[in-house]
Structure formats: structure tokens, C-alpha cells
Scaffold this motif. Structure first.
Motif, PDB file in Angstrom:
ATOM      1  N   THR A 232     -49.377  14.178  23.089  1.00 41.51           N
ATOM      2  CA  THR A 232     -48.917  15.511  22.880  1.00 41.51           C
ATOM      3  C   THR A 232     -47.595  15.427  22.371  1.00 41.51           C
ATOM      4  O   THR A 232     -47.233  15.955  21.200  1.00 41.51           O
ATOM      5  CB  THR A 232     -49.349  16.612  24.002  1.00 41.51           C
TER       6      THR A 232
ATOM      7  N   GLU B 258     -52.609  19.832  27.097  1.00 36.83           N
ATOM      8  CA  GLU B 258     -52.461  18.295  26.640  1.00 36.83           C
ATOM      9  C   GLU B 258     -53.752  17.601  26.459  1.00 36.83           C
ATOM     10  O   GLU B 258     -53.923  16.839  25.551  1.00 36.83           O
ATOM     11  CB  GLU B 258     -51.480  17.557  27.733  1.00 36.83           C
TER      12      GLU B 258
ATOM     13  N   GLU C 135     -54.965  18.949  23.204  1.00 38.40           N
ATOM     14  CA  GLU C 135     -54.176  18.295  22.003  1.00 38.40           C
ATOM     15  C   GLU C 135     -54.580  17.022  21.843  1.00 38.40           C
ATOM     16  O   GLU C 135     -54.774  16.704  20.529  1.00 38.40           O
ATOM     17  CB  GLU C 135     -52.808  18.543  22.278  1.00 38.40           C
TER      18      GLU C 135
END
Length: 525
Positions: free
Chosen positions: A37, A493, A496
Motif C-alpha cells: 500500500t 491495506e 488496496e
């Protein structure tokens, strides 16, 4: 295995091997989704639209410095003014209550300069009037004029123009509007991945303030002033106001409609209030406000969690009485009442140098402030390194409002001291100040921190975590909020990372490892 996946898998294995080798040199293997991320975020620096969308999704913890009335966008204020039958003074774009002796055929009285807001914003010329009101109640399209020569003047003048739309003198009606404003903001925060807010608001109307101040008489010593207030019924007044605030939270709950539907917009955002004290009032009234604010924190700690002095710090009264104000807070609030203090919202040229070099220190050392609002003038303080070290040691957080410092003080980019605070180890949180007046949101402040000051993903994540650590909540609630934030970051995260292909993840990891080595530290893998 697909032939297209082979190079990506080999690259990922190579990167992990590099990471493990670097572990021998002090690098730590911890969190691959976080590292991916962080690397992805760095790749967005050339695309502000992607950065904005990323930061809108990113959990942002809390907004700890927000004035409730200033958080509301002007369009909403105009709608409420029309709904409430308020009047508009056309020359100044000032909202006024309907006169008590108004007739149905002349709802705003006989003065042709006063018209109902609903009438003014309707009809053929209504859009033009509406646009003028939005501009008057915010920083939108602001251009300096001889009458309003600076953003500072426009910003602070706006509150006096739209005030009646945020509630009148009638306490029940006023608290009803507070409930509406609060619900609006909770829904906005929910959409922006913000989980907690502390709203500043004034819970002591001017008439009651003057009545209690009159009871002080000629007393100037804080203990004698407090005793006079107690004889005048301070305890009973605070009890009534605490009961009214219980009713306020019930109205907010009803408007949110969270019972049995916790996924409704706004229901996932916790909130508390900070009692505002108008620092540009006569001394007796400032003392009264401070005493009431402190007493409300003690009487309704699950609703009002702290106090703060508000209003332009550069006005004559605020400057002249600053030292006395800090002594009032010291005598009435600490150690049991959390204090957040607007301090150092100043700059060279706005005030003389002698008014720049002690405000933050006095807020920390005299008033016992646990958080400093703005703190823009830290560079002018006597012994700045010593003060920064003291703030870091005491964990006194600074609430940084980048847009506010820009539009009010003209302080932006490298002139702003946010990196000075971070480098000194002072806890830093990002905040909106007055989102509606400035026409921003909290995501915007994260964008500015990354764009203008170069902060990376981990630094932004730390700002969000610091905002929860700095909240005026009991430790158990703070711990629960921190657990909630950490879980939100973990989900974020993971999502992502899942947006990327295997090869893109490997590239992001490699970029983060290289960036970490250039910093002289270790990329957290």
C-alpha cells in the motif's frame, strides 16, 4: 502455473529474498500489505486525482479540531434560513431573526432592505442572491477588496453573517439545530472513513453569560470570582444544561436512526463536544464561560469532554488579556478537565513580534493544554527547541489545519511548521478547523500533507493513529477506538493490495524496499 505468472512469481520470490537479506542489516519483515500500500501510494504522487481517491478511502481516525457551526457548508445554512423564516439584510448578506412584531404581509418588517431569505433566493434573480450568500458565508471565490482586504477578515466575518441559521436564543430550538448539524457532519465523516470527532460549540448563550458575569461584580481574584458564581446559582445552571445535553444526544440518536440499523450513514462515527469559550469577551464573561465549560465536563463527561478558547487570537482583547485567560484556565480546569487551546494562530505582520513569542508556551505551561490548536507561530516562540522538547515529553499534540493556516494567515508550503513538529517528536494530528467556511473536508488536509510536505503513507497513517491517541476519551474507550482503527487499516491495506496484479504488487514492494534503503531505515515488509 500460467506462463504469464512465472515472471511475477519469480520477481516476488526475489524481492522477498532481498527483504530477508536486508533483515540482517536491520530491516524488519512485518507487514506485506502495508508495504504494498505504501509503495502504491508513492506511485500516485504524480496523479492528484488518484491520490485524492486513495486518501478518501483511507481510514483517518479522528477530526479533533472542528467548530460545529463552521463545519456546515453555506448551502445548508441558506436552506435552514429559508426553512426557519429568517430575514436577509441585502447590503451585508447578514441573516437576522424575524422581528417579534412582524405581520404576515410584512414578515421582515417595514424596512425594504430586509426580506425573507426564502423569497430572496427564489424567482428570476434567486440564483444570483444564492451565490452571493454562499460566497459571503465561506471562502468560495474570495477576492480581496478595500472593505474586506484579507482572507483573515473574510473568514472571521462570515460567522457573524450566518449565525442565526445555526440556532437562535431559544435553547430548545438551538439544540435542535445543533442535533441537525451534528448528524450532517457524522454522515460526512462516515463517507470519508473518519470514525470519531470532537465538535467545538458554545453552550452558554450571551444573555446567561452576562447575567452570571454581573454576579461577579468587582471581584478579580479567581477564587472569589468562582465563589460569587456559585452563590449566583452556577451549580443549578450547569445541572440544567447537562440535562439539556442529555436530551440533545437523544435527538441526535433519533435523527441518525441507528437502532437496529447500525449500518446507516453516520452510525459508525462516535462523537463528543468541546465547550467553546469566546476569548474576545470582557474578562468577567470569559471567566464565566470557562467556569461553566469546566463544570459541564465534570457534570456530563460522556457528552462534553474538554474546553477550548476560540475567536481570533490576534484581536485586541485576546492579545491584551492572554496571560489572564491562561491563569483562568489554570485555576478552573486542570488537572481533571482536558484543555485544548487555540494558540499560536498568528504570524509576523499580523501582530507585533512581542505577541508572537509566548502564546504556545503559556498554553502548555500555564493553562496545562493537552492539545494545541494550529500552533503556526512556533518558530517565533522563545526557546523553540526547548518548547518542542517539552511538548514531545508531555505528549502535547498539535492540531494542524493546513488549509485554515493558508486562508487565514497566508502560511502555506514550506513556511508551515508541520515538519518541524514531526521532526521534534511532537504528536501531530490533521484537522479541518471550519470545513464549511473553508470549503474542504478532512481528506483534503491529508492530500495537502502529502502533496505540499512530502509525507508518505506511513506518516499519514501515523497522523490518523495519533488522532485517536490524542482524543479526550477515557482510556478504555480510546483503546476500543484504536482497535477499531487498526482493524480498519488492516482491511484497507488488504483491499488496496488485492486491487493489484501479482506483478504490480511485486513492483510496489520493490519500490518500497528501495525507498526504505535510501532513507537509511528499513521498509516494513
Amino acid at each position: 502455473m500460467s506462463r504469464r505468472l512465472v515472471p511475477a512469481v519469480l520477481l516476488l520470490v526475489l524481492l522477498l529474498g532481498i527483504g530477508l537479506l536486508m533483515g540482517r542489516a536491520g530491516f524488519v519483515v512485518l507487514n506485506v500489505p502495508e508495504a504494498v500500500t505504501a509503495g502504491t501510494f508513492e506511485a500516485m504522487r504524480g496523479d492528484l486525482r488518484q491520490m485524492r481517491a486513495f486518501l478518501q478511502r483511507m481510514p483517518k481516525g479522528a477530526d479533533l479540531h472542528t467548530h460545529l457551526s463552521g463545519a456546515v457548508y453555506a448551502e445548508r445554512l441558506v436552506a435552514w434560513a429559508s426553512q426557519d423564516g429568517l430575514c436577509l439584510s441585502r447590503p451585508e448578506q447578514v441573516l437576522l431573526p424575524r422581528p417579534s412584531d412582524a405581520r404576515d404581509d410584512a414578515p421582515c418588517g417595514a424596512d425594504p432592505g430586509l426580506v425573507p431569505v426564502a423569497e430572496a433566493v427564489s424567482g428570476p434573480g434567486g440564483q444570483r442572491v444564492f451565490d452571493l450568500l454562499v460566497d459571503a458565508y465561506s471562502m468560495r471565490a474570495f477576492v480581496p477588496t478595500p472593505q474586506v482586504p484579507s482572507g483573515h477578515d473574510q473568514f472571521f466575518a462570515s460567522f457573524g453573517k450566518f449565525g442565526p441559521a445555526t440556532g437562535g436564543a431559544d435553547t430548545p430550538a438551538r439544540l435542535d439545530r445543533v442535533a441537525e448539524m451534528t448528524v450532517d457532519q457524522l454522515r460526512i465523516y462516515d463517507a470519508a472513513s473518519v470514525q470519531y470527532a470532537e465538535f467545538m460549540f458554545t453552550f452558554l448563550e450571551s444573555a446567561e453569560r452576562r447575567r452570571l458575569a454581573a454576579a461577579i461584580g468587582t471581584q478579580t481574584e479567581p477564587k472569589a470570582m468562582l465563589a460569587a458564581l456559585q452563590r449566583a446559582g452556577l451549580k443549578e445552571f450547569v445541572r440544567r444544561r447537562a440535562d439539556e445535553l442529555e436530551g440533545l444526544t437523544a435527538r441526535i440518536d433519533a435523527l441518525l436512526g441507528c437502532a437496529g440499523a447500525a449500518d446507516r450513514p453516520g452510525c459508525g462515527v462516535a462523537y463528543r463536544f468541546i465547550a467553546q469559550v469566546n476569548r474576545n469577551s470582557p474578562l468577567a464573561e470569559v471567566f464565566v464561560q470557562t467556569a461553566v465549560a469546566a463544570a459541564l465536563v465534570r457534570a456530563a463527561p460522556r457528552i462534553v469532554v474538554g474546553l477550548n478558547y476560540v475567536g481570533p487570537e490576534d484581536y485586541r482583547t485576546a492579545l491584551h488579556d492572554y496571560g489572564t485567560h491562561m491563569s483562568y484556565v489554570a485555576s478552573l480546569a486542570p488537572p481533571d478537565v482536558p484543555v485544548a487551546m487555540h494558540a499560536g494562530e498568528l504570524w509576523l505582520g499580523l501582530v507585533p513580534p512581542s505577541d508572537l513569542d509566548f502564546h504556545i508556551r503559556a498554553a502548555v505551561e500555564v493553562a496545562g493544554a493537552r492539545r494545541i490548536g494550529h500552533g503556526t507561530a512556533i518558530g517565533f516562540e522563545r526557546d523553540m527547541p526547548g518548547l518542542l522538547a517539552e511538548m514531545a515529553r508531555r505528549k502535547v499534540a498539535v492540531e494542524i489545519a493546513l488549509t485554515s493556516s493558508d486562508v487565514i494567515l497566508g502560511v502555506r508550503g514550506r513556511e508551515h511548521p508541520i515538519t518541524t513538529y514531526v521532526a521534534a517528536g511532537v504528536p501531530v494530528v490533521l484537522a479541518t478547523d471550519d470545513a464549511g467556511v473553508s470549503r474542504i473536508d478532512l481528506t483534503n488536509e491529508y492530500v495537502r500533507a502529502a502533496r505540499d510536505h512530502g509525507f508518505d503513507y506511513r506518516a499519514l497513517k501515523n497522523f490518523a493513529r495519533t488522532s485517536i491517541r490524542s482524543a479526550f476519551l477515557p482510556e478504555a474507550e480510546k483503546a476500543a477506538q484504536m482497535q477499531k482503527l487498526d482493524a480498519a487499516f488492516s482491511r484497507f491495506e488488504q483491499r488496496e493490495a488485492q486491487r493489484l496484479s501479482m506483478g504490480e504488487r511485486a513492483q510496489a514492494l520493490l519500490a518500497e524496499i528501495i525507498r526504505g534503503s535510501r532513507r537509511g531505515g528499513g521498509a516494513a515488509l
